[in-house]
Design a protein around this motif. Structure first.
Motif, PDB file in Angstrom:
ATOM      1  N   GLN A  50      -6.509  52.938   5.261  1.00  0.00           N
ATOM      2  CA  GLN A  50      -5.560  52.554   6.302  1.00  0.00           C
ATOM      3  C   GLN A  50      -4.299  52.023   5.638  1.00  0.00           C
ATOM      4  N   SER A  51      -3.158  52.442   6.142  1.00  0.00           N
ATOM      5  CA  SER A  51      -1.882  52.171   5.480  1.00  0.00           C
ATOM      6  C   SER A  51      -0.910  51.494   6.426  1.00  0.00           C
ATOM      7  N   SER A  52       0.013  50.743   5.819  1.00  0.00           N
ATOM      8  CA  SER A  52       1.082  50.130   6.600  1.00  0.00           C
ATOM      9  C   SER A  52       2.291  49.918   5.694  1.00  0.00           C
ATOM     10  N   GLY A  53       3.442  49.652   6.325  1.00  0.00           N
ATOM     11  CA  GLY A  53       4.659  49.379   5.574  1.00  0.00           C
ATOM     12  C   GLY A  53       5.256  50.609   4.926  1.00  0.00           C
ATOM     13  N   ARG A  54       5.816  51.466   5.737  1.00  0.00           N
ATOM     14  CA  ARG A  54       6.407  52.716   5.222  1.00  0.00           C
ATOM     15  C   ARG A  54       7.545  52.402   4.255  1.00  0.00           C
ATOM     16  N   LEU A  55       7.518  53.044   3.090  1.00  0.00           N
ATOM     17  CA  LEU A  55       8.556  52.897   2.078  1.00  0.00           C
ATOM     18  C   LEU A  55       9.623  53.970   2.253  1.00  0.00           C
ATOM     19  N   PRO A  56      10.810  53.796   1.678  1.00  0.00           N
ATOM     20  CA  PRO A  56      11.858  54.819   1.803  1.00  0.00           C
ATOM     21  C   PRO A  56      11.446  56.199   1.278  1.00  0.00           C
ATOM     22  N   ASP A  57      10.526  56.240   0.295  1.00  0.00           N
ATOM     23  CA  ASP A  57      10.095  57.541  -0.234  1.00  0.00           C
ATOM     24  C   ASP A  57       9.034  58.214   0.637  1.00  0.00           C
ATOM     25  N   GLY A  58       8.645  57.573   1.760  1.00  0.00           N
ATOM     26  CA  GLY A  58       7.664  58.149   2.670  1.00  0.00           C
ATOM     27  C   GLY A  58       6.246  57.678   2.431  1.00  0.00           C
ATOM     28  N   ASN A  59       5.962  57.072   1.293  1.00  0.00           N
ATOM     29  CA  ASN A  59       4.642  56.520   1.026  1.00  0.00           C
ATOM     30  C   ASN A  59       4.511  55.165   1.718  1.00  0.00           C
TER      31      ASN A  59
END
Length: 176
Positions: A50-59
């Motif tokens: 499970q992921s959160s906090g989108r980075l500018p590079d899309g990850n």
């Protein structure tokens, strides 16, 4: 059945059964700041990233290995964090779950095994697995199955099935 549904911006897990057809299982809809992928189960435990906090590079900035007792009902899930996932992008690589353990591959030649009861973990050693086009002598990758005694996974070059005895892993690392 479960599968990942998404694109460069969205990442959700979908399930299917004969009664309901396809339905959102672990889903954040169109919220591109959260995502879920790499689900695996043995019918007792479910494990996913499970992921959160989108980075500018899309990850994603935060990636967590999550678990819940098995269910086909999204409302009945009882998610619990086990530990961080050691990479910013899963690349939807295979996940194996069995007998209280989960195994994930990430980056070329890296495999992590997590004990579901407490989040303690091991990383399999890799030799010669560097760079995007590695041609090393031996790499562990893509877990296929976990029993109470062994992990079966792709290993070596170009493709062999390796067996790793869980009892030979040594002392685990504590969860973070």
């Amino acid at each position: 059945a479960t599968w990942h549904e998404g694109d460069a911006e969205h990442s959700n897990l979908i399930a299917w059964n004969p009664q309901d057809g396809a339905y959102p299982f672990i889903s954040f809809g169109n919220d591109d700041t959260q995502g879920a992928e790499a689900i695996g189960t043995d019918g007792v435990d479910m494990v996913w990233i499970q992921s959160s906090g989108r980075l500018p590079d899309g990850n994603y900035a935060v990636r967590d290995v999550m678990t819940s007792p098995f269910s086909t009902d999204p409302q009945a899930l009882d998610p619990r964090r086990l530990r961080s996932y050691p990479d910013s992008y899963t690349q939807n690589r295979p996940t194996a779950v069995g007998c209280g353990y989960a195994a994930f591959s990430y980056q070329p030649g890296k495999v992590i095994i997590v004990r579901i009861a407490d989040g303690y973990w091991w990383e399999l050693p890799s030799s010669g697995c560097t760079g995007p086009n590695f041609t090393g002598d031996f790499c562990f990758e893509d877990p296929y199955a976990l029993t109470c005694d062994e992990l079966f996974l792709r290993g070596g070059m170009p493709m062999n099935i390796a067996r790793v005895e869980l009892s030979a892993l040594g002392e685990p690392n504590p969860p973070d």
